[in-house]
Design a protein around this motif. Structure first.
Motif, PDB file in Angstrom:
ATOM      1  N   GLY A   1      65.826 -66.661  -6.987  1.00 54.96           N
ATOM      2  CA  GLY A   1      65.674 -66.495  -8.431  1.00 54.96           C
ATOM      3  C   GLY A   1      64.676 -67.474  -9.031  1.00 54.96           C
ATOM      4  O   GLY A   1      64.057 -67.202 -10.059  1.00 54.96           O
ATOM      5  N   LEU A   2      64.533 -68.621  -8.366  1.00 50.87           N
ATOM      6  CA  LEU A   2      63.653 -69.667  -8.905  1.00 50.87           C
ATOM      7  C   LEU A   2      62.223 -69.551  -8.422  1.00 50.87           C
ATOM      8  O   LEU A   2      61.321 -70.230  -8.905  1.00 50.87           O
ATOM      9  N   MET A   3      62.005 -68.672  -7.451  1.00 51.97           N
ATOM     10  CA  MET A   3      60.714 -68.616  -6.781  1.00 51.97           C
ATOM     11  C   MET A   3      59.566 -68.272  -7.729  1.00 51.97           C
ATOM     12  O   MET A   3      58.442 -68.718  -7.536  1.00 51.97           O
ATOM     13  N   THR A   4      59.878 -67.493  -8.732  1.00 53.43           N
ATOM     14  CA  THR A   4      58.830 -67.079  -9.666  1.00 53.43           C
ATOM     15  C   THR A   4      58.647 -68.085 -10.801  1.00 53.43           C
ATOM     16  O   THR A   4      57.991 -67.798 -11.788  1.00 53.43           O
ATOM     17  N   ARG A   5      59.261 -69.276 -10.635  1.00 53.92           N
ATOM     18  CA  ARG A   5      59.182 -70.336 -11.642  1.00 53.92           C
ATOM     19  C   ARG A   5      59.552 -69.830 -13.031  1.00 53.92           C
ATOM     20  O   ARG A   5      58.750 -69.894 -13.969  1.00 53.92           O
ATOM     21  N   PRO A   6      60.746 -69.290 -13.164  1.00 56.20           N
ATOM     22  CA  PRO A   6      61.147 -68.697 -14.436  1.00 56.20           C
ATOM     23  C   PRO A   6      61.388 -69.766 -15.504  1.00 56.20           C
ATOM     24  O   PRO A   6      61.714 -70.902 -15.180  1.00 56.20           O
ATOM     25  N   GLU A   7      61.205 -69.346 -16.751  1.00 58.09           N
ATOM     26  CA  GLU A   7      61.554 -70.244 -17.857  1.00 58.09           C
ATOM     27  C   GLU A   7      63.058 -70.294 -18.035  1.00 58.09           C
ATOM     28  O   GLU A   7      63.613 -71.308 -18.434  1.00 58.09           O
ATOM     29  N   VAL A   8      63.690 -69.133 -17.768  1.00 56.25           N
ATOM     30  CA  VAL A   8      65.147 -69.060 -17.884  1.00 56.25           C
ATOM     31  C   VAL A   8      65.722 -68.512 -16.586  1.00 56.25           C
ATOM     32  O   VAL A   8      65.223 -67.518 -16.059  1.00 56.25           O
ATOM     33  N   LEU A   9      66.762 -69.170 -16.089  1.00 58.12           N
ATOM     34  CA  LEU A   9      67.472 -68.645 -14.931  1.00 58.12           C
ATOM     35  C   LEU A   9      68.841 -68.146 -15.389  1.00 58.12           C
ATOM     36  O   LEU A   9      69.605 -68.872 -16.018  1.00 58.12           O
TER      37      LEU A   9
ATOM     38  N   VAL B   1      63.327 -57.531 -25.545  1.00 59.61           N
ATOM     39  CA  VAL B   1      63.680 -56.839 -24.286  1.00 59.61           C
ATOM     40  C   VAL B   1      63.432 -55.330 -24.354  1.00 59.61           C
ATOM     41  O   VAL B   1      63.184 -54.698 -23.331  1.00 59.61           O
ATOM     42  N   ALA B   2      63.492 -54.776 -25.552  1.00 62.54           N
ATOM     43  CA  ALA B   2      63.274 -53.326 -25.670  1.00 62.54           C
ATOM     44  C   ALA B   2      61.781 -53.002 -25.639  1.00 62.54           C
ATOM     45  O   ALA B   2      61.364 -52.020 -25.032  1.00 62.54           O
ATOM     46  N   ARG B   3      60.986 -53.853 -26.271  1.00 61.81           N
ATOM     47  CA  ARG B   3      59.553 -53.536 -26.393  1.00 61.81           C
ATOM     48  C   ARG B   3      58.709 -54.066 -25.244  1.00 61.81           C
ATOM     49  O   ARG B   3      57.707 -53.453 -24.868  1.00 61.81           O
ATOM     50  N   GLU B   4      59.096 -55.226 -24.707  1.00 61.66           N
ATOM     51  CA  GLU B   4      58.281 -55.814 -23.647  1.00 61.66           C
ATOM     52  C   GLU B   4      59.126 -56.261 -22.448  1.00 61.66           C
ATOM     53  O   GLU B   4      59.104 -57.435 -22.067  1.00 61.66           O
ATOM     54  N   PRO B   5      59.830 -55.301 -21.856  1.00 60.91           N
ATOM     55  CA  PRO B   5      60.715 -55.667 -20.734  1.00 60.91           C
ATOM     56  C   PRO B   5      59.967 -56.296 -19.551  1.00 60.91           C
ATOM     57  O   PRO B   5      60.506 -57.186 -18.898  1.00 60.91           O
ATOM     58  N   ASP B   6      58.742 -55.862 -19.309  1.00 59.30           N
ATOM     59  CA  ASP B   6      57.982 -56.427 -18.182  1.00 59.30           C
ATOM     60  C   ASP B   6      57.713 -57.908 -18.371  1.00 59.30           C
ATOM     61  O   ASP B   6      57.819 -58.702 -17.433  1.00 59.30           O
ATOM     62  N   LYS B   7      57.354 -58.260 -19.602  1.00 57.47           N
ATOM     63  CA  LYS B   7      57.070 -59.674 -19.877  1.00 57.47           C
ATOM     64  C   LYS B   7      58.343 -60.504 -19.794  1.00 57.47           C
ATOM     65  O   LYS B   7      58.306 -61.647 -19.338  1.00 57.47           O
ATOM     66  N   VAL B   8      59.448 -59.927 -20.240  1.00 58.64           N
ATOM     67  CA  VAL B   8      60.725 -60.639 -20.104  1.00 58.64           C
ATOM     68  C   VAL B   8      61.002 -60.880 -18.627  1.00 58.64           C
ATOM     69  O   VAL B   8      61.290 -61.995 -18.194  1.00 58.64           O
ATOM     70  N   ARG B   9      60.864 -59.806 -17.839  1.00 54.86           N
ATOM     71  CA  ARG B   9      61.160 -59.898 -16.402  1.00 54.86           C
ATOM     72  C   ARG B   9      60.326 -60.979 -15.715  1.00 54.86           C
ATOM     73  O   ARG B   9      60.806 -61.658 -14.824  1.00 54.86           O
ATOM     74  N   LYS B  10      59.069 -61.126 -16.154  1.00 57.26           N
ATOM     75  CA  LYS B  10      58.195 -62.134 -15.537  1.00 57.26           C
ATOM     76  C   LYS B  10      58.586 -63.557 -15.929  1.00 57.26           C
ATOM     77  O   LYS B  10      58.153 -64.517 -15.297  1.00 57.26           O
ATOM     78  N   SER B  11      59.384 -63.668 -16.991  1.00 55.39           N
ATOM     79  CA  SER B  11      59.737 -65.015 -17.482  1.00 55.39           C
ATOM     80  C   SER B  11      61.084 -65.507 -16.974  1.00 55.39           C
ATOM     81  O   SER B  11      61.467 -66.638 -17.243  1.00 55.39           O
ATOM     82  N   ILE B  12      61.792 -64.649 -16.263  1.00 56.98           N
ATOM     83  CA  ILE B  12      63.170 -64.995 -15.912  1.00 56.98           C
ATOM     84  C   ILE B  12      63.457 -64.885 -14.418  1.00 56.98           C
ATOM     85  O   ILE B  12      62.728 -64.230 -13.682  1.00 56.98           O
ATOM     86  N   GLY B  13      64.539 -65.549 -14.003  1.00 56.30           N
ATOM     87  CA  GLY B  13      65.094 -65.361 -12.669  1.00 56.30           C
ATOM     88  C   GLY B  13      66.544 -64.935 -12.846  1.00 56.30           C
ATOM     89  O   GLY B  13      67.166 -65.272 -13.849  1.00 56.30           O
ATOM     90  N   ILE B  14      67.056 -64.161 -11.893  1.00 59.31           N
ATOM     91  CA  ILE B  14      68.420 -63.651 -12.021  1.00 59.31           C
ATOM     92  C   ILE B  14      69.200 -63.851 -10.727  1.00 59.31           C
ATOM     93  O   ILE B  14      68.680 -63.583  -9.641  1.00 59.31           O
TER      94      ILE B  14
END
Ligand code: ADP
Ligand code: MG
Length: 316
Positions: free
Chosen positions: A151-159, A70-83
């Motif tokens: 939150g699910l619209m981006t097809r996240p791996e983790v919600l 999360v510190a080094r690649e926050p953008d990639k984390v954001r693309k993988s999740i829904g909140i």
């Protein structure tokens, strides 16, 4: 990979102006599971979820989500999740469809694909008939469902769901659990926080109980309950004093005390095995039994055991 860890957190700490909200927590979430943080208000649940979802920068410790730091690649984390946040964040004047449309554009989902996904998601949360309704006119449960759909619209791996049913009535809460299970069954890992014992119990594959910024225990609901090893038999007889005498020395009985429901007999193993022997012993002594009940530990018992207090005492 099935069974692999999709969230890994090690020695995470977080301090707000000198106040430690999170005091060194370590845990992992397996791909495909529903994992819950159960704890009272102020335990550090939202702080943790906010770090995991990159809203708060991590101060100390290691956090990986979907394989990214999360510190080094926050953008990639954001693309993988829904909140879905603890507090509702909907634009009151947008319609249900517009809310979804706006989010889809934010994530640059192409127009055709966007429409398809919006339609699909609104079907999942049963809001198709409300598509042109402004969000301010939706009930609390509908708003939560819309936030989940978004939150699910981006097809996240983790919600991530921060207190998904807080403030909802019991019936709506149970339906919400159904949606969450459905989403999980379709392949999304769920990380949720809650202060409802029953919610954690009914919904989770595994639970971490969190208190004062620390994880005090982790396990499946069954593991947590049986870890107490304290089934209780309530026995009412015509002569409790005599019954207590004849039960002295029966194996697996840890203690016998008086209670409003007769003798309260704490068993150190599975009570369902011990129960027939208790009944037999009392009957053989010629003591008539008026009622007998076996109580297995509940999630409330687990919580009290590990935190030393009742959740309802904490102002949650
Ligand atoms: N932005 C903030 N500034 C200062 N203190 C905060 C902030 N957010 C949370 N806290 C404090 O951190 C602790 C944990 O809060 P939080 O993570 O919201 O707990 P929970 O979600 O379990 O109720 C609480 O004592 C809270 O008052
Ligand atoms: Mg919170």
């Amino acid at each position: 990979m099935e069974g692999a860890d999709i969230i890994e957190v090690r020695d995470l700490e977080h301090t707000f102006n000198g106040i430690k909200a999170v005091r060194g927590i370590t845990f992992s979430v397996r791909k495909g599971e529903i994992f819950s943080f159960l704890g009272p208000n102020g335990a550090g649940k939202s702080t943790t979820i906010n770090i995991l979802t990159t809203l708060l920068p991590p101060q100390t410790g290691m956090v990986q989500v979907a394989g990214y730091d999360v510190a080094r690649e926050p953008d990639k984390v954001r693309k993988s999740i829904g909140i879905v946040f603890q507090d509702e964040v909907l634009d009151r004047d947008l319609t249900v469809w517009e809310t979804m449309e706006f989010h889809g554009r934010l994530y640059s989902i192409p127009r055709g694909e966007r429409r398809q996904r919006i339609a699909d998601m609104l079907r999942v949360v049963e809001l198709e008939s409300k598509r042109d309704e402004r969000t301010k006119n939706l009930s609390g449960g509908m708003k939560r469902r819309l936030e989940i759909a978004r939150g699910l619209m981006t097809r996240p791996e983790v919600l991530f769901l921060d207190e998904p049913t807080s403030g909802l009535d019991p019936q709506t809460r149970i339906r919400m659990w159904d949606y969450i299970r459905q989403v999980n069954a379709a392949g999304t890992t769920i990380f949720l926080t809650t202060h409802y014992m029953e919610e954690a119990d009914m919904l989770s594959d595994r639970i971490s109980i969190i208190d004062h910024g620390r994880i005090v225990t982790t396990g499946t609901p069954d593991e947590l309950k049986s870890s107490l090893g304290e089934d209780v038999v309530y026995l009412e007889t015509v002569d409790d004093t005599k019954a207590r005498e004849v039960l002295q020395g029966v194996g697996d009985i840890r203690s016998i005390t008086d209670s409003l429901r007769g003798l309260s007999i704490t068993i150190s193993t599975d009570g369902s095995h011990c129960l027939p022997r208790i009944v037999e012993r009392v009957r053989d002594a010629g003591i008539e039994i008026s009622s007998v009940n076996l109580k297995k530990p509940t999630m409330d018992d687990v919580f009290v055991h590990y935190t030393g207090r009742e959740l309802r005492d904490t102002g949650a």
